[in-house]
Design an enzyme around this catalytic site. Sequence first.
Site, PDB file in Angstrom:
ATOM      1  N   PHE A   1      -2.701   6.053  -4.987  1.00 52.01           N
ATOM      2  CA  PHE A   1      -1.405   6.457  -4.441  1.00 52.01           C
ATOM      3  C   PHE A   1      -1.570   7.813  -3.780  1.00 52.01           C
ATOM      4  CE2 PHE A   1       2.656   8.773  -4.894  1.00 52.01           C
ATOM      5  CZ  PHE A   1       3.441   7.960  -4.089  1.00 52.01           C
TER       6      PHE A   1
ATOM      7  N   ARG B   1       2.169  -8.109  15.652  1.00 50.29           N
ATOM      8  CA  ARG B   1       3.274  -8.371  16.575  1.00 50.29           C
ATOM      9  C   ARG B   1       3.580  -7.118  17.380  1.00 50.29           C
ATOM     10  NH1 ARG B   1       6.871  -5.054  14.101  1.00 50.29           N
ATOM     11  NH2 ARG B   1       6.636  -4.903  11.842  1.00 50.29           N
TER      12      ARG B   1
HETATM   13  P1  ADP Z   1       5.156  -3.064   3.830  1.00 48.71           P
HETATM   14  O1  ADP Z   1       4.422  -4.222   4.405  1.00 48.71           O
HETATM   15  O2  ADP Z   1       6.101  -3.473   2.745  1.00 48.71           O
HETATM   16  O3  ADP Z   1       5.765  -2.170   4.863  1.00 48.71           O
HETATM   17  P2  ADP Z   1       2.986  -1.109   3.451  1.00 48.71           P
HETATM   18  O4  ADP Z   1       1.691  -1.426   2.828  1.00 48.71           O
HETATM   19  O5  ADP Z   1       3.012  -0.901   4.931  1.00 48.71           O
HETATM   20  O6  ADP Z   1       4.063  -2.217   3.023  1.00 48.71           O
HETATM   21  O7  ADP Z   1       3.590   0.165   2.766  1.00 48.71           O
HETATM   22  C1  ADP Z   1       4.909   0.606   3.029  1.00 48.71           C
HETATM   23  C2  ADP Z   1       5.068   2.056   2.641  1.00 48.71           C
HETATM   24  O8  ADP Z   1       4.780   2.253   1.258  1.00 48.71           O
HETATM   25  C3  ADP Z   1       4.125   2.979   3.365  1.00 48.71           C
HETATM   26  O9  ADP Z   1       4.599   3.353   4.634  1.00 48.71           O
HETATM   27  C4  ADP Z   1       4.062   4.156   2.397  1.00 48.71           C
HETATM   28  O10 ADP Z   1       5.227   4.921   2.527  1.00 48.71           O
HETATM   29  C5  ADP Z   1       4.096   3.478   1.048  1.00 48.71           C
HETATM   30  N1  ADP Z   1       2.724   3.213   0.576  1.00 48.71           N
HETATM   31  C6  ADP Z   1       2.015   2.068   0.663  1.00 48.71           C
HETATM   32  N2  ADP Z   1       0.785   2.219   0.137  1.00 48.71           N
HETATM   33  C7  ADP Z   1       0.703   3.486  -0.294  1.00 48.71           C
HETATM   34  C8  ADP Z   1      -0.326   4.278  -0.947  1.00 48.71           C
HETATM   35  N3  ADP Z   1      -1.516   3.769  -1.233  1.00 48.71           N
HETATM   36  N4  ADP Z   1      -0.019   5.563  -1.233  1.00 48.71           N
HETATM   37  C9  ADP Z   1       1.186   6.091  -0.961  1.00 48.71           C
HETATM   38  N5  ADP Z   1       2.184   5.419  -0.355  1.00 48.71           N
HETATM   39  C10 ADP Z   1       1.952   4.131  -0.034  1.00 48.71           C
END
Ligand code: ADP
Length: 450
Positions: free
Chosen positions: A203, A292
């Site tokens: 994280f 997309r």
């Molecule tokens: P989704 O497909 O639901 O948008 P993502 O993997 O793009 O999922 O993650 C969405 C958001 O969650 C990211 O923009 C970030 O804010 C948070 N997030 C995801 N993975 C992490 C991580 N490893 N550490 C901190 N924040 C994370």
Amino acid sequence: MFDTVLIANRGEIALRIQRACRGLGLRTVAVYSEADADAPYLQAADQALCIGPPAPGQSYLNQAAILFAAKISGAQAIHPGYGFLSENAGFAARVEAAGLVFVGPSAECIRTMGDKVAAKRAMRTAGVPCVPGPDQALPSGPAAIHAIADAIGYPVIVKAAGGGGGRGMRVVHEPATLIDALAVTREEARRAFGNAEVYIEKFLSHPRHVEIQVLADSHGNALWLGSRDCSLQRRNQKVVEEAPAPGIPVAQVAAVGERCAEACRQIGYCGVGTFEFLYENDAFYFIEMNTRLQVEHPVTEMTTGIDIVQQQLRVARGERLSLHQADIVCTGHAIECRLNAEDPRSFAPAPGWITDWVLPGGFSVRVDSHAGAGYRVSPYYDSMFAKLIVHGATRADALDRMRLALAEMQVGGIATNLALHREIMDDSGFTAGGVDIHHLERWLAARAVA
Ligand code: ADP
């Protein structure tokens, strides 16, 4: 080859795609729900067909209705826009099976990238930097799972492999809560996404959201079109986007961009796409690929001078990219504000009739919108009614231009976030550049107390 495109979407993006089609001499078929029957952009299409009642499940997500509309209108291609069916591998497969062109990557590519664990594996193979953590299914024993989290180092985040829309994630700060968090996320994922697979990664506590736009043809050519910064978010929803991402060395962006283009070549990707990264302590960490067109594509268009939607249609027609990486030059700086019909305090969607509508104008000011005076922002769909985009020679110029444009723009009859955007453009944190993804929420919280 196709000469008629059905646009399986609504609102500003339906109009944006229609314009790109017309620019290429393609006929357009618009589809609409009963709630959108009066939308002005329908008039500009060569043909417009009603596909069902307002509820998205019965119209814009109704695959059978959309395929039927394609059949009776003679459309040979379907452009899904963003949201709705744009990342639905099953729909892409049905379009292909019907002998039509899906304007996007193959169903197989969408499926791979829609599985975040498979996507991470494919990206690692191509040398794209990823968030620390395994790219394999988790072992079943608690001891083995603990060993993985310990190796990554706390805090970790548990994520659903099939997750999306910011759901199916849980931060874990200490070993004692890890196994419970996994069980809850698994159950949530099973119910929400029909896929119980979860994974663990590091994280990152104060990252920026930086993404790379790519464009690939069906002949093995792939390009990257620069970076965008979309860190200004509220509840995982982007509010302001800009290109390029401020303050990141050009050579570092180029190195990552090259890996993204290479990943496209390796997986046989065709179309436009976005590699999303978290950027922390001067390093990029891949989180997911969007297969997309993105809402924020205009900031890349403004800095590269490339019509991304026209390019998307061209490669879908089987054309070879005429651009080479050396032709891609990012000039100046672009900013986009997403304008929503929403309550300025609660942020709750506030649909309604627009009574007054004054658009900004002038050099390097662009408004992508399907709305206008007399238009009703529908309660059934996303509350975004316009995107205001500006370009400037420098980031400071772009900020100045955005301030002017926001001052000129007037929307009456509905509550909007125009005032919020005006304040953001004067926030010293944002104007300095490079804020993290928590900045806007922190700033809003501080403002609420003041
Ligand atoms: P989704 O497909 O639901 O948008 P993502 O993997 O793009 O999922 O993650 C969405 C958001 O969650 C990211 O923009 C970030 O804010 C948070 N997030 C995801 N993975 C992490 C991580 N490893 N550490 C901190 N924040 C994370």
